[in-house]
Design an enzyme around this catalytic site. Structure first.
Site, mmCIF file in Angstrom:
data_model
loop_
_atom_site.group_PDB
_atom_site.id
_atom_site.type_symbol
_atom_site.label_atom_id
_atom_site.label_comp_id
_atom_site.label_asym_id
_atom_site.label_seq_id
_atom_site.Cartn_x
_atom_site.Cartn_y
_atom_site.Cartn_z
ATOM 1 N N ASP A 142 -4.334 7.900 7.820
ATOM 2 C CA ASP A 142 -5.505 7.079 8.141
ATOM 3 C C ASP A 142 -5.250 6.018 9.201
ATOM 4 O OD1 ASP A 142 -3.927 5.310 6.784
ATOM 5 O OD2 ASP A 142 -5.352 4.873 5.181
ATOM 6 N N HIS B 175 -1.135 4.703 7.118
ATOM 7 C CA HIS B 175 -0.340 5.292 6.035
ATOM 8 C C HIS B 175 -0.082 6.763 6.306
ATOM 9 C CE1 HIS B 175 -2.936 2.044 4.403
ATOM 10 N NE2 HIS B 175 -1.790 1.640 3.884
ATOM 11 N N SER C 52 0.804 -1.227 0.000
ATOM 12 C CA SER C 52 0.000 0.000 0.000
ATOM 13 C C SER C 52 0.832 1.270 0.000
ATOM 14 C CB SER C 52 -0.928 0.009 1.219
ATOM 15 O OG SER C 52 -0.188 -0.097 2.421
#
Length: 384
Positions: A344, A347, A39
């Protein structure tokens, strides 16, 4: 008079050379980027290949609000490190591989194969150990298969590929974070988790060697960032023992020590690869210390929050598994994401990504310094 004329002619020649040389160096820079990872690097593959709504929070507001102004599959309020690298070299943002495979699109500027939530090592290794990845099995091996599948869109023959790869930058990762965090989520102790590190490093090594055989000449390999500073880790593995925390940052020390151990082993392996392939440039990108510089110097970089999520709710760190960023119950983020290191809970914010990228591209946290390898003027605006 003749001497003055000759002197003037000489100066004019030098001036013209000074104008010409930087342009020729810039043209020799990277013309395409191919990226693999999770991610931290995913620019939309998870959103495109997943059919589980619970895995698609990044497709909802307020993701993307700072730069793109709409969700686009990135786990951020804006751009990722890989985006800033592309901008720096004057390249377009790489498309996610799932958007180009099979549709005949050109990938002259490169393509991104990273998928959020992926482990480095195949599920076949983890499932017998009771660890099930419910997000994706787009492991590094799978991403390498995708790479070879779309390669005909970039070059027609192996010799043409080798020629084009001479001006391509390959970004291998980061990889490893999900392997260790998923193991912890399934109750594995830190002693067992550490035994996964050699397997993860071997998998990364095999992929690098495969790229080299295909003709890659410049490969950036990022280490793991300090996961012990993430709200999701601090919330899930919080401790009543104050000694478990770094007194200067509040991060979980034992988790960061695991990340540091992985990074040490990765660098040792990269040294071996360099020795065996002296004509290939292997760049280690030290995401760990680049990020820790922010956590240790909040005010210097304009942050007021380091360990609390901008987009999230609940607890000391603004993170809850019950209601997460992108859930319909939580539409809004904080009003000032540029003042948060974390976006969040899992991240970093766009600003944090940008500051980290700056220290990679100026050579501070890349080894060898990437700015000594490819002289290209920055294409993005630096923060003051």
């Amino acid at each position: 008079m003749a001497l003055a004329y000759d002197t003037l002619k000489f100066i004019s020649t030098i001036f013209l050379l000074l104008l010409i040389i930087p342009r020729s160096v810039t043209l020799a820079c990277y013309t395409s980027i191919f990226a693999f990872g999770d991610s931290v690097t995913d620019v939309g593959n998870r959103m495109l290949i997943s059919d589980d709504p619970s895995n698609l929070r990044m497709a909802n507001p307020p993701y993307g609000e700072t730069f793109f102004h709409h969700p686009n599959g990135r786990f951020c309020d804006g751009r990722l490190i890989i985006d800033f690298i592309a901008e720096h070299y004057g390249l377009p943002f790489m498309p996610p591989s799932a958007s180009v495979a099979g549709n005949g699109s050109s990938i002259e500027g490169g393509v991104n194969f990273a998928v959020a939530g992926t482990n480095t090592v195949d599920s076949a290794f983890y499932e017998p150990r009771g660890i099930v990845n419910t997000y994706t099995n787009a492991s590094l091996n799978v991403q390498m298969i995708w790479f070879k599948d779309v390669l005909p869109l970039f070059c027609a023959t192996p010799s043409e590929c080798r020629k084009k790869f001479k001006s391509s930058l390959f970004v291998m990762g980061p990889f490893g974070s999900n392997d260790y965090r998923h193991g912890l989520d399934f109750g594995k102790d830190i002693k067992e988790i550490r035994t996964y590190i050699p397997v993860v490093i071997d998998t990364i090594t095999a992929a690098i060697n495969e790229l080299i055989k295909l003709g890659a000449t410049t490969i950036m390999v990022p280490g793991i960032a300090p996961d012990g500073c993430l709200p999701v880790i601090l919330t899930s593995f919080g401790s009543a023992n104050g000694l478990d925390y770094d007194p200067n940052t509040g991060c979980l020390s034992w988790m960061n020590e695991l990340n540091e151990f992985h990074n040490l082993r990765l660098q040792q392996r990269l040294n071996i690869i360099r020795h065996l392939n002296p004509d290939v440039v292997i760049i280690y990108a030290d995401l760990y210390n680049a990020a820790m510089k922010l956590y240790r110097n909040l005010k210097k970089y304009g942050f007021v929050q380091s360990l609390a999520a901008c987009c999230g709710t609940g607890g000391a760190y603004g993170y809850s598994d019950d209601v997460r960023c992108g859930d319909i119950e939580l539409i809004n983020s904080c009003p000032d994401p540029w003042r948060h290191i974390d976006w969040d809970g899992c991240h970093m914010s766009e600003k944090a990504n940008k500051l980290i990228t700056m220290t990679l591209l100026d050579g501070t946290y890349t080894s060898p310094p990437i700015n000594t390898l490819c002289a290209s003027p920055s294409k993005f605006t630096y923060y003051d």
